[in-house]
Design a protein around this motif. Structure first.
Motif, PDB file in Angstrom:
ATOM      1  N   ASP A 179       0.804  -1.222   0.000  1.00 43.09           N
ATOM      2  CA  ASP A 179       0.000   0.000   0.000  1.00 43.09           C
ATOM      3  C   ASP A 179       0.839   1.274   0.000  1.00 43.09           C
ATOM      4  OD1 ASP A 179      -2.311  -1.582   0.133  1.00 43.09           O
ATOM      5  OD2 ASP A 179      -2.200  -1.655   2.321  1.00 43.09           O
ATOM      6  N   THR A 180       2.142   1.152   0.137  1.00 44.11           N
ATOM      7  CA  THR A 180       3.028   2.319   0.166  1.00 44.11           C
ATOM      8  C   THR A 180       3.092   2.951  -1.223  1.00 44.11           C
ATOM      9  OG1 THR A 180       4.369   1.266   1.875  1.00 44.11           O
ATOM     10  CG2 THR A 180       5.373   3.099   0.687  1.00 44.11           C
ATOM     11  N   ARG A 181       2.984   4.279  -1.263  1.00 43.09           N
ATOM     12  CA  ARG A 181       3.074   4.998  -2.531  1.00 43.09           C
ATOM     13  C   ARG A 181       3.966   6.224  -2.362  1.00 43.09           C
ATOM     14  NH1 ARG A 181       1.502   0.930  -3.787  1.00 43.09           N
ATOM     15  NH2 ARG A 181      -0.294   0.314  -5.002  1.00 43.09           N
ATOM     16  N   PHE A 182       4.689   6.533  -3.422  1.00 42.05           N
ATOM     17  CA  PHE A 182       5.556   7.704  -3.473  1.00 42.05           C
ATOM     18  C   PHE A 182       5.182   8.533  -4.688  1.00 42.05           C
ATOM     19  CE2 PHE A 182       7.990   4.306  -1.464  1.00 42.05           C
ATOM     20  CZ  PHE A 182       8.353   4.911  -0.280  1.00 42.05           C
ATOM     21  N   ASP A 183       5.351   9.850  -4.565  1.00 37.81           N
ATOM     22  CA  ASP A 183       5.154  10.727  -5.719  1.00 37.81           C
ATOM     23  C   ASP A 183       6.354  10.661  -6.655  1.00 37.81           C
ATOM     24  OD1 ASP A 183       2.572  12.026  -5.083  1.00 37.81           O
ATOM     25  OD2 ASP A 183       3.676  12.759  -3.341  1.00 37.81           O
ATOM     26  N   TYR A 184       7.522  10.528  -6.063  1.00 40.03           N
ATOM     27  CA  TYR A 184       8.765  10.471  -6.840  1.00 40.03           C
ATOM     28  C   TYR A 184       9.672   9.388  -6.278  1.00 40.03           C
ATOM     29  CZ  TYR A 184       7.435  15.000  -8.737  1.00 40.03           C
ATOM     30  OH  TYR A 184       6.763  16.011  -9.361  1.00 40.03           O
ATOM     31  N   ILE A 185      10.325   8.686  -7.180  1.00 40.55           N
ATOM     32  CA  ILE A 185      11.341   7.713  -6.789  1.00 40.55           C
ATOM     33  C   ILE A 185      12.589   8.009  -7.618  1.00 40.55           C
ATOM     34  CG2 ILE A 185      12.007   5.283  -6.676  1.00 40.55           C
ATOM     35  CD1 ILE A 185       9.008   4.585  -6.535  1.00 40.55           C
ATOM     36  N   TYR A 186      13.699   8.204  -6.917  1.00 45.07           N
ATOM     37  CA  TYR A 186      14.967   8.491  -7.585  1.00 45.07           C
ATOM     38  C   TYR A 186      15.984   7.409  -7.237  1.00 45.07           C
ATOM     39  CZ  TYR A 186      13.086  13.174  -8.224  1.00 45.07           C
ATOM     40  OH  TYR A 186      12.293  14.234  -8.564  1.00 45.07           O
ATOM     41  N   PHE A 187      16.623   6.877  -8.254  1.00 49.48           N
ATOM     42  CA  PHE A 187      17.699   5.913  -8.061  1.00 49.48           C
ATOM     43  C   PHE A 187      18.993   6.694  -8.244  1.00 49.48           C
ATOM     44  CE2 PHE A 187      19.048   1.330  -9.371  1.00 49.48           C
ATOM     45  CZ  PHE A 187      20.011   1.323  -8.391  1.00 49.48           C
ATOM     46  N   TRP A 201       1.053   7.728  -9.220  1.00 45.60           N
ATOM     47  CA  TRP A 201       0.697   7.591 -10.624  1.00 45.60           C
ATOM     48  C   TRP A 201       1.978   7.144 -11.311  1.00 45.60           C
ATOM     49  CZ3 TRP A 201      -4.248   9.014 -10.201  1.00 45.60           C
ATOM     50  CH2 TRP A 201      -4.570  10.078  -9.379  1.00 45.60           C
ATOM     51  N   ILE A 202       1.894   6.847 -12.559  1.00 41.77           N
ATOM     52  CA  ILE A 202       3.147   6.667 -13.288  1.00 41.77           C
ATOM     53  C   ILE A 202       3.650   8.088 -13.500  1.00 41.77           C
ATOM     54  CG2 ILE A 202       4.253   5.833 -15.395  1.00 41.77           C
ATOM     55  CD1 ILE A 202       3.281   3.628 -13.525  1.00 41.77           C
ATOM     56  N   HIS A 203       4.253   8.599 -12.490  1.00 43.08           N
ATOM     57  CA  HIS A 203       4.549  10.011 -12.364  1.00 43.08           C
ATOM     58  C   HIS A 203       6.021  10.271 -12.647  1.00 43.08           C
ATOM     59  CE1 HIS A 203       4.081  13.803  -9.628  1.00 43.08           C
ATOM     60  NE2 HIS A 203       4.090  14.087 -10.895  1.00 43.08           N
ATOM     61  N   MET A 204       6.868   9.780 -11.772  1.00 44.44           N
ATOM     62  CA  MET A 204       8.273  10.114 -11.941  1.00 44.44           C
ATOM     63  C   MET A 204       9.161   9.037 -11.347  1.00 44.44           C
ATOM     64  SD  MET A 204      10.711  12.172 -12.909  1.00 44.44           S
ATOM     65  CE  MET A 204      10.215  13.856 -13.124  1.00 44.44           C
ATOM     66  N   ILE A 205       9.903   8.404 -12.212  1.00 44.11           N
ATOM     67  CA  ILE A 205      10.992   7.543 -11.775  1.00 44.11           C
ATOM     68  C   ILE A 205      12.221   8.093 -12.473  1.00 44.11           C
ATOM     69  CG2 ILE A 205      12.017   5.246 -11.796  1.00 44.11           C
ATOM     70  CD1 ILE A 205       9.219   4.072 -12.050  1.00 44.11           C
ATOM     71  N   SER A 206      13.234   8.381 -11.720  1.00 49.21           N
ATOM     72  CA  SER A 206      14.462   8.909 -12.303  1.00 49.21           C
ATOM     73  C   SER A 206      15.646   8.115 -11.802  1.00 49.21           C
ATOM     74  CB  SER A 206      14.677  10.370 -11.906  1.00 49.21           C
ATOM     75  OG  SER A 206      13.688  11.184 -12.458  1.00 49.21           O
ATOM     76  N   TYR A 207      16.664   8.082 -12.616  1.00 55.06           N
ATOM     77  CA  TYR A 207      17.926   7.571 -12.114  1.00 55.06           C
ATOM     78  C   TYR A 207      19.017   8.498 -12.591  1.00 55.06           C
ATOM     79  CZ  TYR A 207      18.681   5.370 -16.693  1.00 55.06           C
ATOM     80  OH  TYR A 207      18.861   5.139 -18.021  1.00 55.06           O
TER      81      TYR A 207
END
Length: 154
Positions: free
Chosen positions: A89-97, A143-149
């Protein structure tokens, strides 16, 4: 009567994966460049003992500042398997690698896991790492919002 319903309510939760010595995470704590961040979890691949040995006491100071700011620090987090560390159930607005490169010890494990062959290039292992991260991270976004690396040459 003039009424304005323009309300700037932004709840921005951020997951930073693989921050190494936590300097980037710490930089978000001190005089926040982005005051919209309301929750942040900073993670490292290394366990805490290995991390301090690798990066020195500066890493500990960074961790202390992050924690004193009310944010969370987690160690031993594998970016390829985020489901092991966070509830479904955990959700993040942004995930950065932060540093998407395979650790040399992991390359050996990947050979044993059958993900790469001995003769394959480390570039393939790094591409697999990023692909596995993207597969894992997508399930934790609002959402499929932001995944960055971030990738930088040393």
């Amino acid at each position: 009567v003039k009424s304005s319903l323009a309300v700037d309510v932004v709840i921005m939760s951020v997951l930073l994966v693989g921050d190494g010595n936590f300097s980037f995470s710490r930089s978000l704590c001190s005089s926040p460049p982005c005051p919209r961040i309301t929750s942040l979890i900073a993670t490292s691949y290394d366990n805490k003992t290995s991390l301090i040995k690798k990066y020195g006491e500066g890493a500990q100071r960074n961790i202390d500042e992050i924690v004193s700011s009310g944010w969370i620090v987690k160690h031993d987090v594998d970016a390829r398997r985020l489901e092991k560390y966070f509830s479904k159930d955990t959700r993040f607005d942004y995930i950065y690698f932060m540093h998407p490169l395979v650790d040399p010890d992991d390359r050996v494990r990947m050979v044993f896991d059958g993900k790469i062959n001995n003769g394959e290039d480390i570039i393939i292992a790094n591409r697999l790492l990023i692909a596995d991260f993207l597969r894992s991270a997508k399930d934790f976004l609002v959402w499929i919002h932001m995944i960055s690396y971030f990738h930088h040459h040393m």
